[in-house]
Design an enzyme around this catalytic site. Structure first.
Site, PDB file in Angstrom:
ATOM      1  N   ASP A  66       0.819  -1.213   0.000  1.00 42.23           N
ATOM      2  CA  ASP A  66       0.000   0.000   0.000  1.00 42.23           C
ATOM      3  C   ASP A  66       0.855   1.266   0.000  1.00 42.23           C
ATOM      4  OD1 ASP A  66       0.956  -0.401   2.574  1.00 42.23           O
ATOM      5  OD2 ASP A  66      -1.008  -0.677   3.490  1.00 42.23           O
ATOM      6  N   ASP A 134      -7.763  -2.440  14.304  1.00 43.09           N
ATOM      7  CA  ASP A 134      -9.160  -2.738  13.937  1.00 43.09           C
ATOM      8  C   ASP A 134      -9.272  -3.968  13.034  1.00 43.09           C
ATOM      9  OD1 ASP A 134      -8.105  -1.779  11.560  1.00 43.09           O
ATOM     10  OD2 ASP A 134      -9.616  -0.221  11.249  1.00 43.09           O
ATOM     11  N   HIS A 136      -7.481  -4.452  10.232  1.00 44.73           N
ATOM     12  CA  HIS A 136      -7.195  -4.229   8.807  1.00 44.73           C
ATOM     13  C   HIS A 136      -5.876  -4.888   8.420  1.00 44.73           C
ATOM     14  CE1 HIS A 136      -5.010  -0.293   9.933  1.00 44.73           C
ATOM     15  NE2 HIS A 136      -4.114  -0.913   9.181  1.00 44.73           N
ATOM     16  N   GLU A 141      -9.849  -1.724   5.295  1.00 45.48           N
ATOM     17  CA  GLU A 141     -10.529  -1.445   6.560  1.00 45.48           C
ATOM     18  C   GLU A 141     -11.796  -2.294   6.694  1.00 45.48           C
ATOM     19  OE1 GLU A 141      -9.138   0.171   8.773  1.00 45.48           O
ATOM     20  OE2 GLU A 141      -8.068   1.945   8.058  1.00 45.48           O
TER      21      GLU A 141
END
Ligand code: GLP
Length: 240
Positions: A66, A134, A136, A141
């Site tokens: 990313d 979280d 991810h 996400e």
């Protein structure tokens, strides 16, 4: 999924050895690489092995997961800069064979052909992942489709807060990124995930003990045929 528990030092060494073995066996391996604090010791061990002459990265190709939208590759928080300064500048890799998504210019066009480019190299042999608090992976996400390929993504508020520690001010954290999708990641032949610290404990519990759901992006790894989760005691603490 296999689980390996150890100190950050131990698991980082073991993952580095996985990469070294992979490249020794197949010098033109395609490596999937990640950024973040988690893989730093892994990369340090790979640099050491290269300097000692145990492994050469001359023929490998790499693809990163990313990149932040809006940051030039020279920005000190861009993932291109991270990879150059923590790994590529210190090993005998051919930089032309290192691929990091673009965060500026024609980033959408580059993202659109990223999966095909990976496929043209024969696919990723070994992929390393970190994990967000979280759940991810890369910048996928909660709520991201399990069928997603490389795409533009919005960062969750919690991710912006987590990652703000690396910026001067939270207002400087980009709100969007380009990221390999969950399907792109699942296409890797072998996956290793590293997670340390109590901040990752809930995500690791959801990954190892929870159900497979798009609300927990990492849970897609439950279906991968060759995936090992490397954790320290703190990250594993809610699984006992
Ligand atoms: C970022 C990256 C992820 C990484 C995560 C965790 O959001 N896009 O690829 O896994 O942070 O980072 P760290 O290892 O620093 O906790």
């Amino acid at each position: 999924m296999k689980v390996v528990i150890g100190t950050n030092e131990e698991i980082s060494k073991q993952i580095a050895e996985e990469f070294i073995k992979q490249v020794q066996k197949k010098p033109d391996s395609v490596l999937g690489l990640a950024t973040g604090t988690s893989p730093l010791q892994v990369y340090a061990n790979m640099v050491k092995a290269n300097k000692e002459g145990r492994v050469s990265f001359k023929k490998v190709a790499t693809f990163n997961l990313d990149e932040y939208i809006g940051l030039e590759g020279t920005h000190n928080q861009s993932y291109r800069y991270f990879m150059n300064t923590n790994l590529f500048d210190h090993i005998d890799i051919d930089k032309k064979r290192t691929h990091v998504l673009k965060g500026v210019g024609d980033y959408e066009a580059y993202a659109a052909q990223y999966d095909d480019e990976i496929a043209s190299f024969g696919g990723i042999d070994l992929q390393i992942l970190g994990i967000g608090s979280d759940g991810h992976i890369a910048f996928n996400e909660p709520g991201t489709s399990f069928d997603s390929l490389t795409h533009v993504a919005e960062l969750a508020e919690s991710t912006i807060v987590d990652n703000s520690r690396l910026f001067n001010d939270i207002s400087e954290v980009p709100t969007k990124a380009v990221t390999m999708g969950l399907k792109s990641i699942m296409n890797a032949k072998k996956i290793v995930l590293i997670a340390t610290g109590i901040n990752k404990a809930k995500a690791i519990k959801n990954l190892l003990k929870g159900e497979k759901t798009e609300e927990v992006p990492c849970s897609i790894l439950q279906d991968h045929p060759d995936c090992t989760i490397y954790v320290d005691e703190a990250a594993y603490s809610l699984c006992k």
